[in-house]
Scaffold this active site. Structure first.
Site: not given
Ligand code: UDX
Length: 430
Positions: A260, A263
């Site tokens: 997500c 993209k």
């Molecule tokens: C995300 C959104 O949170 C969600 O609301 C949407 O519908 C889809 O995209 P997701 O991709 O499943 O969800 O994962 P998320 O937990 O948000 O993490 C995304 C990325 O950010 C991961 O690579 C994670 O490691 C990174 N991240 C997240 C960080 O590097 N630091 C943080 O503090 C939080």
């Protein structure tokens, strides 16, 4: 209610499962015959905690079924969700081919008033195009409404997120459709925002881009903290307690990945550009994210110097814990660079190794963290799985060739690691 979900990816399958669990009759459609056959056999094509149980339960109660036929799905339902993928094109814009094809097929099978709901993440004004397409390809007398109902679930906690959303966004010009969607989600105790389609579509891109901005901000801070001899965790904790800022999504690491954020941020840059606005802030967010993995790679090189011929243990391949998803995982970029430098890799991930094998060749996959550590020059942490937080670090130390841990997710306490005798590097901490 009778609901059809077209697309059985993370969003479609989880939404279908949860709506069935809430008592609706759900028909899931996918053009991938293998996926549908798997689902019919009770197998789930993705790893998502709790999903298999719900699907099994609802299937047994005849509340969910699967088909490859859009016609069958549409005819059996009052509400039709479009949850197909909208992958990025090489220029960063969203590829809407699947959404357009589905809208056309839905139109050709409309046999009475239906509500067509877009759940896929799409650029603003897609709802208008979907409505135009349905009007063009459906029988003249048939009535329908189009709704934008973006999804905010996170992989790894998708079921929880679906049952406990922070908000439900319903974008439509039709009161009747808004009422039906509000009824559908009524069992969930969440604030409902009823708005126009364009605003609903922008809410999704704006939310994900803002969260990515928080992460890049924290990653930029980690760079400053390292230079200044400060601790990024202390800094973000101190900031986050201000309620206006909040503590979440401020963890510095190796950058965001997944299906997500990368993209959606680039799509939002593109959407803005097409609307005549240069969203430079988001371009910078992307640049910081790309640089974070370069910075981590340099950290490994600074610690280990020449990588040629060195064996490295890698813990974590998935883009985040509790998922097997390897899409845009930072591990892919990093491992590729380590291999190009001549290192050999022993890797372990609790869930994603089957998927990783499809993309990552030339590395050894291990059955547990200890095997990855055995004989390695250093252990590199790329995903913050609980399993790694709870490892026997003394045993790890004994297995490593040198007691070096380079942690891209800040999962250990630096003081404790030093006490245990490790050379320990993490991100933005000393
Ligand atoms: C995300 C959104 O949170 C969600 O609301 C949407 O519908 C889809 O995209 P997701 O991709 O499943 O969800 O994962 P998320 O937990 O948000 O993490 C995304 C990325 O950010 C991961 O690579 C994670 O490691 C990174 N991240 C997240 C960080 O590097 N630091 C943080 O503090 C939080």
């Amino acid at each position: 209610m009778k609901v059809c979900i077209i697309g059985t990816g993370y969003v479609g399958l989880v939404t279908g499962a949860c709506l069935a669990e809430l008592g609706n009759t759900v028909i899931c459609v996918d053009n991938d015959e293998k996926k549908i056959e798997m689902l019919e056999r009770g197998q789930v094509p993705i790893y998502e905690p709790g999903l298999e149980e719900i699907l099994r339960n609802c299937h047994a109660k005849d509340r969910i079924r699967y088909t490859t036929s859009i016609a069958e799905g549409v005819k059996a339902s009052e509400i039709v969700f479009i949850a197909v993928s909208t992958p990025a094109r090489p220029d960063g814009s969203a590829d809407l081919t699947a959404v357009a094809a589905v809208a056309r097929e839905v139109a050709e099978n409309l046999d009475g008033y239906k509500i067509v709901v877009d759940k896929s993440t799409v650029p603003v004004k897609t709802g208008e195009k979907v409505a135009e397409t349905i009007r063009r390809y459906s029988a003249e007398s048939v009535e329908f409404d189009v709704v934008s109902n973006p999804e905010f679930l996170r992989e790894g906690s998708a079921i929880y997120d679906t049952f406990h959303p922070d908000r439900i966004v319903i974008g439509t010009a039709s009161e009747k459709a808004a009422r039906a969607l509000t009824d559908l989600y009524q069992p969930l105790d969440a604030p409902v925002i009823i708005t126009d389609i364009n605003s609903a579509e922008i809410i999704k891109h704006a939310s994900n881009s803002f969260l990515a901005t928080k992460i890049s901000f924290a990653n930029a801070l980690s760079r400053i903290c390292e230079k200044a001899g400060a601790n990024v965790e202390e800094v973000t904790r101190g900031m986050g307690l201000d309620k206006r800022i909040g503590t979440q999504f401020l963890n510095a690491g190796i950058g965001y990945g997944g299906s997500c954020f990368p993209k959606d941020v680039s799509a939002f840059v593109k959407i803005s550009e097409e609307l005549g606005y240069d969203f430079r802030l988001l371009k910078e967010v992307e640049r910081i994210n790309r640089e974070q993995i370069d910075f981590f790679f340099e950290k490994i090189k600074q610690t280990l110097w020449i990588l040629e011929g060195k064996q490295l243990g890698i813990l974590g391949l998935a883009f985040k814990p509790n998922t097997d998803d390897m899409r845009n995982a930072p591990s892919l970029v990093l491992i590729d660079r380590l291999l190009k430098e001549g290192a050999s890799i022993k890797a372990y991930d609790p869930q994603s190794m089957d998927k990783a094998r499809e993309e990552l060749e030339g590395i050894q996959y291990c059955s547990d963290p200890y095997q990855a550590a055995e004989g390695s020059e250093a252990l590199i942490i790329l995903t913050e799985w609980n399993e790694f937080k709870e490892m026997d670090l003394q045993r790890i130390k004994g297995l490593l060739h040198h007691p070096i841990v380079i942690d891209g997710r800040n999962i250990y306490d630096p003081a404790r690691m030093r006490e245990l005798g490790f050379t320990y590097q993490s991100v933005g901490r000393f």
